[in-house]
Design a protein around this motif. Structure first.
Motif, short mmCIF file in Angstrom:
data_model
loop_
_atom_site.label_atom_id
_atom_site.label_comp_id
_atom_site.label_asym_id
_atom_site.label_seq_id
_atom_site.Cartn_x
_atom_site.Cartn_y
_atom_site.Cartn_z
N TRP A 259 0.64 -1.03 0.07
CA TRP A 259 -0.23 -0.10 -0.03
C TRP A 259 0.62 1.11 0.05
N LEU B 268 1.97 1.85 -3.57
CA LEU B 268 0.73 2.31 -4.21
C LEU B 268 0.57 3.84 -3.98
N LYS B 269 0.44 4.14 -2.63
CA LYS B 269 0.56 5.51 -2.38
C LYS B 269 1.03 6.53 -2.91
N LEU C 263 -0.22 7.15 -6.69
CA LEU C 263 -1.56 7.72 -6.91
C LEU C 263 -1.59 9.08 -6.53
N ASN D 119 -1.18 12.82 -2.81
CA ASN D 119 -1.28 11.42 -2.67
C ASN D 119 -2.52 10.85 -2.24
N ASP E 199 -3.90 6.63 3.00
CA ASP E 199 -3.49 5.68 3.63
C ASP E 199 -4.65 4.80 3.42
N CYS F 85 -5.60 3.46 -0.05
CA CYS F 85 -4.71 2.60 -0.52
C CYS F 85 -4.67 1.18 -0.02
N LYS F 86 -4.97 1.31 1.36
CA LYS F 86 -5.01 -0.08 2.03
C LYS F 86 -6.29 -0.81 1.76
N ASP G 74 -10.17 9.92 -4.19
CA ASP G 74 -9.62 8.71 -3.24
C ASP G 74 -10.67 8.50 -2.26
#
Length: 189
Positions: free
Chosen positions: A42, A45-46, A49, A56, A59, A62-63, A146
């Motif tokens: 994650w 990935l963070k 993105l 970004n 968290d 992404c998790k 997000d």
């Protein structure tokens, strides 16, 4: 943000039963895989993105997304899972852009209410405001991409759990406390 790589013919090889990995997605995966493990966690990935406000992804987002596509539950995703995640994010991006009519990179309360209404939900204005307040830690007035993905995924999970228990389709269920906790914990992971 992920960009559309100009989908042409897929090339490359993938495991049996899965489509081959798009070479553009393969290159993007290799760029994101900073530790060269062949897996993306994650945090990696963070770092890759960016939401419409130049920040970004959170968290939490992404998790959540890694967890959704981590088929072997090792806390990371391989290139095939990444391709699925890439397509998933781009689908949500299209929905988000449809409702972000002013192109601000965020959805305001009225836009979010319209989005949920067109998705089939009949949320009160107070509930929509509550969702924005819970997701926007800065000014409680807008929702980024997000945050939108997280809210939609959570609502989808809770809706599915509710429907599974609403056998008579009355819109009302009775739950034992442990069943409630089971739903809450399973839907938030």
């Amino acid at each position: 943000m992920f960009t559309n790589p100009g989908y042409g013919e897929y090339s490359g090889y993938g495991p049996p039963g899965q489509p081959p990995v798009n070479p553009d997605i393969q290159r993007w995966f290799e760029t994101v895989d900073r530790d060269r493990s062949g897996q993306i966690n994650w945090q990696e990935l963070k770092s890759a993105l960016i939401n419409g406000q130049g920040e970004n992804f959170s968290d939490q987002a992404c998790k959540l997304m890694i967890g959704m596509f981590d088929t072997d539950k090792n806390g990371s995703i391989g290139v095939n899972e990444f391709q699925l995640l890439y397509n998933y994010i781009n689908q949500w991006l299209a929905v988000f852009k449809n409702y972000d009519r002013d192109g601000s990179g965020s959805i305001e309360e009225q836009e979010l209410g319209q989005a949920f209404h067109q998705m089939g939900f009949r949320f009160s204005p107070e509930f929509v405001k509550f969702l924005i307040t819970k997701s926007d830690y800065k000014n409680h007035r807008q929702m980024s991409l997000d945050q939108f993905i997280v809210a939609c995924v959570q609502i989808q999970r809770y809706t599915e759990a509710f429907r599974a228990r609403d056998r008579e389709l009355k819109g009302v269920i009775t739950l034992a406390f442990e069943d409630f906790l089971n739903i809450a914990i399973n839907c938030s992971i």
